[in-house]
Design a protein around this motif. Sequence first.
Motif, PDB file in Angstrom:
ATOM      1  N   TYR A  43       0.840  -1.199   0.000  1.00 22.39           N
ATOM      2  CA  TYR A  43       0.000   0.000   0.000  1.00 22.39           C
ATOM      3  C   TYR A  43       0.876   1.250   0.000  1.00 22.39           C
ATOM      4  N   PHE A  48      -0.707   3.483  -5.516  1.00 18.19           N
ATOM      5  CA  PHE A  48      -1.981   4.188  -5.675  1.00 18.19           C
ATOM      6  C   PHE A  48      -1.964   5.056  -6.929  1.00 18.19           C
ATOM      7  N   PHE A  71      -3.882   7.551   2.298  1.00 18.62           N
ATOM      8  CA  PHE A  71      -4.108   7.682   0.858  1.00 18.62           C
ATOM      9  C   PHE A  71      -3.506   8.992   0.349  1.00 18.62           C
ATOM     10  N   TRP A  75      -6.771  10.696  -4.163  1.00 19.70           N
ATOM     11  CA  TRP A  75      -7.903   9.815  -3.874  1.00 19.70           C
ATOM     12  C   TRP A  75      -8.768  10.393  -2.765  1.00 19.70           C
TER      13      TRP A  75
END
Length: 227
Positions: A43, A48, A71, A75
Amino acid sequence: MDHVLDNPVWNALISGNQSLSFGTKTIKYFSDDVAPFVGFKEYTFENFNILYNNIKDGRRCAVISANEIAFPDSWKIIEHLNVLQMVYTSPSVTFVNNKNIVSLEDQNTEEMIQLTQLTHPGPFKNGTISFGHYEGIFDNGKLVAMAGQRLHPSPYTEISAVCTHPDFLKKGLASQLILSQVHRILSVSEIPFLHVLTDNAKAIKLYNELGFTKRSKIHIYLIEKNS
C-alpha cells in the motif's frame, strides 16, 4: 510473514481469482462489472498512483486491509468500514443436504441484483456471478434467499452475498445456505471465511453458532479519484 488474509484481495487476484484479474505486477483489480475490489502488493503512494492511471474516471474502488491506510491526495475516501474477518474453525452444526437449495445461473442475475439491492449484503453487479457457486432458495418461483463465493485467496474461500428477503427472515434460510457453502468449500480442501460489520451483532452470533471464529479486524475503504 503476513497472513494471506491480511491482504485478501491481492492474494485472491494472484491465486484463486487470477482468471478475473486485471492490472500490473503491483496492483490488480476486478472488472468494474464483477466487483469494486482492488488489490495492492504493497500500500504505497506509488502503487496508488499506478492504480489512478489504470482505471477509468468515475469508478469507485474498494480496498481491504488489515491496517489503516494513508491515501495520497489524488484519492477521496467515500466510506470507511470496520469489519470482522471470521474463519470457519470448529464445525458445530452438521450439514444436511437441502433439496430446496438450487444453483443460481446467469438467467437468475436480475433477481439476484434485486434481492441484494433490497437487503444490502455488499456490492453485487451484473458480472458478480462470475465468481461462481451461487446458490439460492425460491418460494413460489421467487428468489427469497441466496449466498455465494467471492474472494479466493488460496487456500481460503470467502462466503459472500448472504441475504434473505425481509418477508422470509427467521426461517433459517441463511444458515442453510451458509452451511451448504461451507460443505462445498471444505469438499475441495479449502477453508471458508467471511467478513461482517463489527456492529452486526446478530450476524456475528449466527456465524459463531455455525462454526466461525473471529480472526482479525479489517478495514474496508471505498475510494474514488479526486476531481
